[in-house]
Every structure is written in C-alpha cells, then in structure tokens.
Write an enzyme that holds these catalytic residues in place. Structure first.
Site, short mmCIF file in Angstrom:
data_model
loop_
_atom_site.label_atom_id
_atom_site.label_comp_id
_atom_site.label_asym_id
_atom_site.label_seq_id
_atom_site.Cartn_x
_atom_site.Cartn_y
_atom_site.Cartn_z
N LYS A 75 -5.76 69.50 74.00
CA LYS A 75 -5.00 68.37 73.44
C LYS A 75 -4.02 68.96 72.44
O LYS A 75 -4.41 69.71 71.55
CB LYS A 75 -5.91 67.36 72.76
CG LYS A 75 -5.08 66.23 72.09
CD LYS A 75 -5.92 65.05 71.68
CE LYS A 75 -6.30 65.08 70.23
NZ LYS A 75 -6.79 63.76 69.74
N MET A 227 -16.59 58.96 59.77
CA MET A 227 -15.65 59.34 60.82
C MET A 227 -14.28 59.78 60.30
O MET A 227 -13.47 60.32 61.05
CB MET A 227 -15.45 58.15 61.78
CG MET A 227 -16.71 57.60 62.38
SD MET A 227 -17.69 58.82 63.28
CE MET A 227 -16.56 59.27 64.58
N GLY A 228 -13.98 59.54 59.04
CA GLY A 228 -12.62 59.81 58.54
C GLY A 228 -12.38 61.25 58.15
O GLY A 228 -11.25 61.74 58.22
N THR A 229 -13.43 61.96 57.74
CA THR A 229 -13.24 63.32 57.21
C THR A 229 -13.16 64.33 58.35
O THR A 229 -14.17 64.62 59.00
CB THR A 229 -14.39 63.67 56.24
OG1 THR A 229 -14.33 62.75 55.16
CG2 THR A 229 -14.24 65.08 55.70
N ASP A 230 -11.95 64.82 58.58
CA ASP A 230 -11.71 65.77 59.67
C ASP A 230 -10.84 66.94 59.22
O ASP A 230 -10.23 67.62 60.03
CB ASP A 230 -11.05 65.05 60.87
CG ASP A 230 -9.79 64.31 60.47
OD1 ASP A 230 -9.39 64.38 59.29
OD2 ASP A 230 -9.19 63.65 61.35
P1 NAD Z 1 -4.52 54.80 59.05
O1 NAD Z 1 -3.42 55.51 58.34
O2 NAD Z 1 -4.17 53.76 60.05
O3 NAD Z 1 -5.50 54.11 57.97
C1 NAD Z 1 -5.91 54.85 56.84
C2 NAD Z 1 -7.13 54.22 56.21
O4 NAD Z 1 -7.50 55.00 55.06
C3 NAD Z 1 -6.90 52.83 55.68
O5 NAD Z 1 -8.14 52.15 55.63
C4 NAD Z 1 -6.38 53.10 54.27
O6 NAD Z 1 -6.57 51.98 53.40
C5 NAD Z 1 -7.25 54.25 53.85
N1 NAD Z 1 -6.63 55.18 52.91
C6 NAD Z 1 -5.37 55.66 52.91
N2 NAD Z 1 -5.19 56.52 51.89
C7 NAD Z 1 -6.37 56.59 51.23
C8 NAD Z 1 -6.84 57.31 50.09
N3 NAD Z 1 -6.05 58.14 49.43
N4 NAD Z 1 -8.13 57.13 49.70
C9 NAD Z 1 -8.96 56.30 50.40
N5 NAD Z 1 -8.56 55.61 51.48
C10 NAD Z 1 -7.29 55.75 51.89
O7 NAD Z 1 -5.43 55.95 59.69
P2 NAD Z 1 -6.41 55.84 60.93
O8 NAD Z 1 -5.69 56.24 62.17
O9 NAD Z 1 -7.17 54.57 60.90
O10 NAD Z 1 -7.39 57.08 60.61
C11 NAD Z 1 -8.31 57.00 59.52
C12 NAD Z 1 -8.90 58.38 59.29
O11 NAD Z 1 -9.65 58.79 60.43
C13 NAD Z 1 -7.89 59.48 59.03
O12 NAD Z 1 -8.36 60.24 57.93
C14 NAD Z 1 -7.90 60.30 60.30
O13 NAD Z 1 -7.57 61.66 60.06
C15 NAD Z 1 -9.35 60.14 60.72
N6 NAD Z 1 -9.60 60.35 62.15
C16 NAD Z 1 -10.76 60.99 62.49
C17 NAD Z 1 -11.05 61.19 63.83
C18 NAD Z 1 -12.34 61.87 64.21
O14 NAD Z 1 -12.53 62.21 65.37
N7 NAD Z 1 -13.27 62.07 63.31
C19 NAD Z 1 -10.17 60.77 64.82
C20 NAD Z 1 -9.02 60.07 64.44
C21 NAD Z 1 -8.75 59.86 63.11
#
Ligand code: NAD
Length: 329
Positions: A75, A227-230
C-alpha cells in the site's frame, strides 16, 4: 516479450471497493490475516514513512506477504494536509497486488475506503474475541472520519443498547450521533470520566498526543480498542492503564514502537513479552479474556497485511463478477 499466458492487470476503483467489500468481508479477511501472522504464515515488511519536503506531505509504503492467503503487495500513499481545500480527502492511498508466483502486477486497488473498513474490522475482531459477551454500552472517544466506520463495525459484535461518546472537538459529535441513531442505538455525549464509568467496550480513534482516558476512570471488565496511535509520540490513554491491562495487538513490533504500548514500554511498566498477538487468540493458542473483571486492551496499530487482505478480496470479487477494468502492461 509479452507473456500471453498472464492475466491482465485488474483495476478496482474506490466506488467498486465500496460496492464489493462490506464489513463482513473485511472482518473475515482481517481475522484470517491476523491468524496467519500469529502462525508465522504471513509477515509485514519494514514500513517506510517520510516527510517529502513538499506540500507538507507524509508519504510511505506498507507491504507484506501472506503465504497462506497467497497475497503479496504494497500500500502506497500518505497524508496531504492541503487536500481538503481541493475537494479531496487528506489521506490518499493505493494498493498494488503482485502475483506471488511470477512477481507480475496483478491488481491496482483504491485504498482510501479500504483503509477505513479494514481499521474498523481490526477493532471489531478484537471486540469479538475479547469483550465480555454481556457488554451493553459502547464508548467512543473520537469523532473524525474513521469513527463512523468504527461504530458501525463494533455495533455488530455485541448486543449494545447505547453509545456514550466524547471528543476533544464536541462540535464533531452530532455526526457520530446520527450514525448511532441510524443503527438504532441511543447516543449520549458525556465527559471522559462518565464515559469510563458507563462503557463496557471503548474505542479510541483520535490523533491525540496526550492521554484522554485515565486508569482510574475505567471500570473492571472493560475492553478497550486503542486505534488512533499509529506513530511515535502519539498517545490516547494513560500508560498506567495500558500497563494494568492484558494487552493484545495486531503486531507486537509495531505496538512497542508506534502503538499505544510504546509509552508503557518506554517507562518500563510493560514488557514486550506481556503483549499477545490477537492472532494467537483467534488460533486458540491464547485464552484471551480469562475473567469477567479483567481489563483487556487491543493496541490496533494498523499493518500493511490488513490492507492487502481487503484489497485482495476487492480484486477477487471484481474479477469473479467481471466488474474490474483491465489493462495489459
Ligand atoms: P480525522 O482527522 O478525521 O479525526 C481526528 C480525530 O482526532 C477527531 O476526533 C479529532 O477531534 C481528534 N483530534 C484532532 N487533533 C487532536 C489532538 N491534538 N488531540 C486529541 N484529539 C485530536 O482523523 P481520522 O481519519 O478519523 O483518524 C483518526 C486517527 O486514527 C488518526 O490519528 C489516524 O492516524 C489514526 N488511524 C489509525 C489507523 C490504524 O490502523 N490504527 C488507521 C487509520 C487511521
């Protein structure tokens, strides 16, 4: 010389991926590849991710080989922060699949929708295997692009009655509330403490660099899917919470370096050997949750093999149904 015995290259665009790969297909593909990873039948190659010094973009590659599923590919893509102004999503990716027998490019598959559906499948697989079967309240931390996919996939894993949600930007919550209501779930915006007190299952899906949930707010028996921490430096929950939970992940190598566990590992509160690949639970080699009071935590870091698995499903289904565009290289 053109090899006339080779099949043509399949081209599967974003619309076709949405049409062909639903939550059930993504769940099965991700569950299977996690199991293959834990058996040693599939492995991810080192990830490349670079700031390219142009358009503020981050660009990279995630790749791997699943010998069991016969899926080889990469990818490629990243994050272009200025895209929104151009009417495009900021995350852009494409999957390239290769024939493992010949090395020939076999399919080009749009990766944007598939990234969201495979990420949601990952936390859903963790909920299916680790959450208490009597879970009733789903807690959502985060309300961005991924969150609606996460909510829909999680909702199918248990008999949830209600969603409680918190987001650092509260104006984003009504959109998530509409999704919850659409699938018949009550939706209540709450404080972080209240979310911990009510939720039986919690998904965190934000871009946070500081803990949004503290250890003492989480009740016994909760399952968390972080899931957010990558990326190195990101953090969604208290490292003390990670250290006190039974920790599972998609890939241990990523969990300890770029995942939610990186901080508890760095401060010595958790060791690598305490982290279990979720595939071991899927394969029956690890019991998973062992008591109703145990806090389980899935560190979903996102691996290339997940992308390849769902892209393979899209390409196969498009081929079988004669829907893909084709080209001869
Ligand atoms: P997005 O930009 O659409 O949404 C961001 C989210 O994080 C919102 O809820 C926002 O309010 C919040 N946010 C933004 N800045 C912040 C900060 N400084 N502190 C706390 N919260 C904050 O993004 P998304 O596409 O929904 O992705 C969210 C997260 O998931 C990203 O960090 C992305 O890298 C991660 N992600 C992980 C995977 C995985 O496989 N684990 C896959 C895709 C995305």
């Amino acid at each position: 010389m053109k090899d006339m015995t080779d099949k043509p290259l399949l081209i599967v665009g974003e619309d076709l991926c949405q049409q062909l790969v639903g939550r059930a297909e993504a769940f099965d593909a991700v569950q299977d590849v996690f199991a293959a990873m834990a058996r040693g039948d599939a492995y991810n190659f080192p990830v490349i991710r670079e700031a390219i010094g142009y358009a503020d973009a981050l660009y990279g590659f995630k790749s791997g080989f699943d010998r069991a599923g016969q899926v080889l590919g990469v990818k490629s893509g990243g994050y272009w922060p200025g895209n929104m102004d151009k009417g495009l999503t900021n995350h852009q990716s494409t999957v390239f699949l290769f024939d493992p027998d010949t090395g020939r490019l076999s399919a080009l598959v749009g990766g944007n929708y598939l990234t969201a559906v495979r990420t949601a499948a990952s936390s859903a697989v963790s909920i299916a295997h680790l959450a208490r079967t009597d879970a009733k309240v789903l807690g959502m931390v985060g309300a961005g692009h991924q969150s609606a996919f996460q909510l829909r996939a999680a909702a199918e894993q248990r008999d949830f009655e209600k969603v409680v949600a918190w987001n650092p930007h509260p104006d984003m919550l009504p959109r998530l509330g509409a999704v919850a209501n659409e699938i018949g779930l009550e939706f209540e915006p709450v404080t972080q403490e209240e979310l911990g007190a009510q939720a039986d299952v919690i998904i965190t899906i934000t871009s946070a660099f500081e803990p949004l949930l503290m250890k003492d707010w989480i009740k016994p028996g909760t399952h968390l899917a972080c899931m957010g921490t990558d990326t190195k430096g990101k953090m969604e929950v208290d490292p003390a919470l990670v250290a006190s939970a039974t920790v599972f992940t998609d890939e241990v190598a990523q969990s300890i370096t770029i995942g939610e566990a990186q901080h508890a590992i760095a401060n010595g509160a958790l060791t690598e050997t305490q982290i279990t690949p979720i595939g071991a639970v899927i394969n029956g080699d690890h019991p998973g949750r062992t008591s109703a009071e145990e806090i389980t935590l899935f560190d979903g870091t996102g691996v290339g093999l997940q992308d390849l698995a769902v892209a393979h499903v899209a390409a196969r289904m498009a081929d079988e149904n004669g829907l893909a565009e084709t080209a001869i290289l």
